[in-house]
Enzyme design. Structure first.
Site, PDB file in Angstrom:
ATOM      1  N   GLU A  53      32.347   1.831   5.329  1.00 10.96           N
ATOM      2  CA  GLU A  53      31.438   1.497   4.536  1.00 10.96           C
ATOM      3  C   GLU A  53      30.695   0.595   5.824  1.00 10.96           C
ATOM      4  O   GLU A  53      32.318  -0.528   6.183  1.00 10.96           O
ATOM      5  CB  GLU A  53      31.896  -0.131   3.640  1.00 10.96           C
ATOM      6  CG  GLU A  53      31.341  -0.399   2.994  1.00 10.96           C
ATOM      7  CD  GLU A  53      30.834  -1.575   1.863  1.00 10.96           C
ATOM      8  OE1 GLU A  53      30.081  -2.666   2.030  1.00 10.96           O
ATOM      9  OE2 GLU A  53      32.000  -1.505   1.371  1.00 10.96           O
TER      10      GLU A  53
ATOM     11  N   CYS B 151      28.240  -7.804   1.797  1.00  7.03           N
ATOM     12  CA  CYS B 151      27.507  -6.563   2.183  1.00  7.03           C
ATOM     13  C   CYS B 151      26.037  -5.748   1.279  1.00  7.03           C
ATOM     14  O   CYS B 151      25.920  -5.558   2.071  1.00  7.03           O
ATOM     15  CB  CYS B 151      28.504  -5.401   2.125  1.00  7.03           C
ATOM     16  SG  CYS B 151      29.062  -5.264   0.695  1.00  7.03           S
TER      17      CYS B 151
END
Length: 534
Positions: free
Chosen positions: A265, A302
């Site tokens: 990620e 995020c």
């Protein structure tokens, strides 16, 4: 998300003399060292950790052992919770309330994966009995899924528990039967060691005392992270961090003599589109919701909304007025480390210097080592021009960009052209009016269709900074949000650490128990095309 792996992919092949430097816990509020935690791992240390993990693989093949381990790990983390939370706060400045919730999420994940192993659906058990009369004749085929092997986990900076040593990557790998070696994040080494010790105590409780160090181990240091991805016994890796660091490791994983899966990620802008109807109906609510989402955790999520399309005119003005009020009221906060603070301030300066970019509330330095939240505005048409690419990239911290579009609406070329320039994202959000929600072929449906290719999770009339840990969740997205199509949140995350194996015409006594006709484990299976519940 950000991680401390700043070197380019081309540099990963360079051999450097290992230096066993001390690893220190640092207080981000002051920048002062708190205490030494240990030493950076040498290549020999990494090799020892990976080989210990490989030795633990046979023990983790036992289903009941894994179930007990995951549940015991949750209990050990809770028992040490007070010390873990205090240490995490001292290293991250995230606050005890936030970290208490994160610990609960972490232990909940561990128990959810234990339940998934009990239920057994993740094995995708499929049996097709032999049929000699078929054309061509069909053999007996039975498919299950088996663990890949040792998993390397690269911990996140902004979630010292839920995406770090005891987090979702580790929990899902252990559930799959894969021992784990974690490269700890340098922003929270002390709490990393505390959490690893808790999991090892759990391993000892369930009969793995001699293998506890192999079930889960932690290494520190940049060079250790590089050695880990190169080690021939590492079978897969999970990463949460920056695009630059993640891409370097991804390239290293792909260039090995035997390439391995790398589930990374890397970064996400998380675009939001607000239609004119939505702004007219609830400008204040949307402005307040956006302020809460973009400042949550000092903007270090995020899933923070980093680019928001808002209509021009009175309704959009009212939305921005509320946004300015709420963002202006947000307290200044400390970022996770000094490097992130400087990167945030430089990123804001770069963006604010562009022509036609304004700062109704300026993101700036606060007192001490804090930063103050703010937002920038720009005409949406500018986003299609050369030189404005920085506005289409993540700026980690409490800032968002508001792109104002004109009378042509949210389906205009202004918005569509900007969306077409975006890379992949974890999330994309759409705020629509009440009537738009009832029209399956109208503008809202078309906007939703335009946003879907951009992200792994698409929200309507909500904000992305909340990721429910449930089976239906998908936390991932097209590159550069992630490097694979898998999720890192929810029980489906276990899929990353498994591979399918089909057994053909295998004597029953030699089959894994879950593939025998009598189904002694009582697991769900598909037999001759029909679902069976154990």
């Amino acid at each position: 998300m950000s991680n401390n792996i700043p070197r380019a992919a081309s540099e990963l092949s360079q051999e450097e003399e290992p230096v066993a430097a001390e690893v220190w816990s640092v207080d981000p509020r002051t920048g002062e060292r708190r205490e030494p935690v240990g030493h950076e791992a040498t290549a020999a240390d990494v090799d020892a950790a990976v080989r210990a993990a490989e030795a633990a693989r046979p023990a983790l093949a036992d289903r009941e052992t894994r179930i007990a381990l995951l549940r015991a790990a949750a209990e050990e983390l809770e028992a040490a919770g007070e010390e873990i939370i205090a240490t995490a706060d001292a290293e991250t400045a995230l606050g005890t309330a936030r970290l208490t919730g994160e610990l609960g999420r972490t232990t909940g994940q561990l128990r959810a994966f234990a339940d998934e192993v009990v239920e057994g659906g993740y094995l995708d058990l499929t049996i097709d009995h032999a049929d000699p009369s078929a054309t061509p004749p069909r053999p007996d085929l039975r498919r299950t899924r088996v663990p890949l092997g040792v998993v390397a986990v690269y911990a996140a900076s902004n979630f010292p528990l839920a995406f770090s040593v005891p987090g979702g990557d580790t929990a899902s790998a252990l559930a799959a039967g894969c021992p784990v070696v974690v490269k700890a994040h340098p922003d929270h080494p002390a709490v990393s060691e505390l959490c690893a010790a808790a999991v090892r105590r759990a391993a000892e409780r369930v009969g793995l005392a001699e293998l506890a160090d192999g079930v889960l181990s932690v290494v520190h240091g940049f060079d250790a992270g590089v050695e880990l991805i190169r080690h021939p016994l590492v079978a897969a890796a999970g990463f949460t961090g920056s695009i630059r660091g993640g891409r370097a490791l991804f390239d290293a994983a792909a260039s090995r003599p035997v390439p391995i899966p790398f589930h990374g990620e890397l970064g996400s802008l998380n675009p939001v589109v607000v239609t004119a109807a939505a702004a007219e109906e609830r400008a204040d609510a949307i402005g307040a919701g956006l302020a809460g989402s973009m400042t949550m955790g000092v903007g270090q999520f995020c899933t923070k909304p980093g680019l928001v399309f808002v209509p021009g005119g009175p309704a959009g003005d009212a939305l921005l007025k509320t946004l300015a009020e709420r963002v202006g009221e947000a307290p200044a906060g400390v970022l996770l480390d000094g490097r992130m603070r400087e990167a945030f301030l430089e990123g804001v300066r770069e963006r604010a210097a562009l022509e036609d970019v304004t700062a109704p509330v300026s993101p700036t330095e606060g007192e001490g080592r804090t930063v103050a939240a703010g937002f920038l505005t720009v005409p949406a048409a500018r986003l299609a021009e050369p030189g404005y690419g920085a506005l289409l990239e993540e700026c980690f911290g409490p800032v968002t960009v508001i792109a104002r579009y004109g009378d042509a609406g949210a389906e205009s070329e202004e918005v569509g052209g900007a969306l077409a320039r975006l890379g992949g994202n974890l999330t994309a959000s759409l705020h629509i009016g009440a009537a738009e929600a009832e029209d399956p072929t109208g503008p809202a449906a078309r906007l939703l269709a335009a946003l879907t290719p951009l992200a792994g999770r698409v929200l309507v009339n909500g904000w992305p900074t909340g990721v429910a840990v449930v089976p239906a969740q998908h936390h991932g997205g097209p590159y550069p949000a992630t490097t694979s199509t898998s999720t890192s949140v929810g029980v489906a995350a276990i899929d990353r650490w498994l591979r399918p194996v089909a057994y053909q015409d295998t004597p029953p006594a030699l089959l894994p128990p879950e593939l025998r006709d009598e189904n002694p484990l009582g697991l769900p299976r598909r037999v001759n095309g029909r679902r069976e519940i154990g």
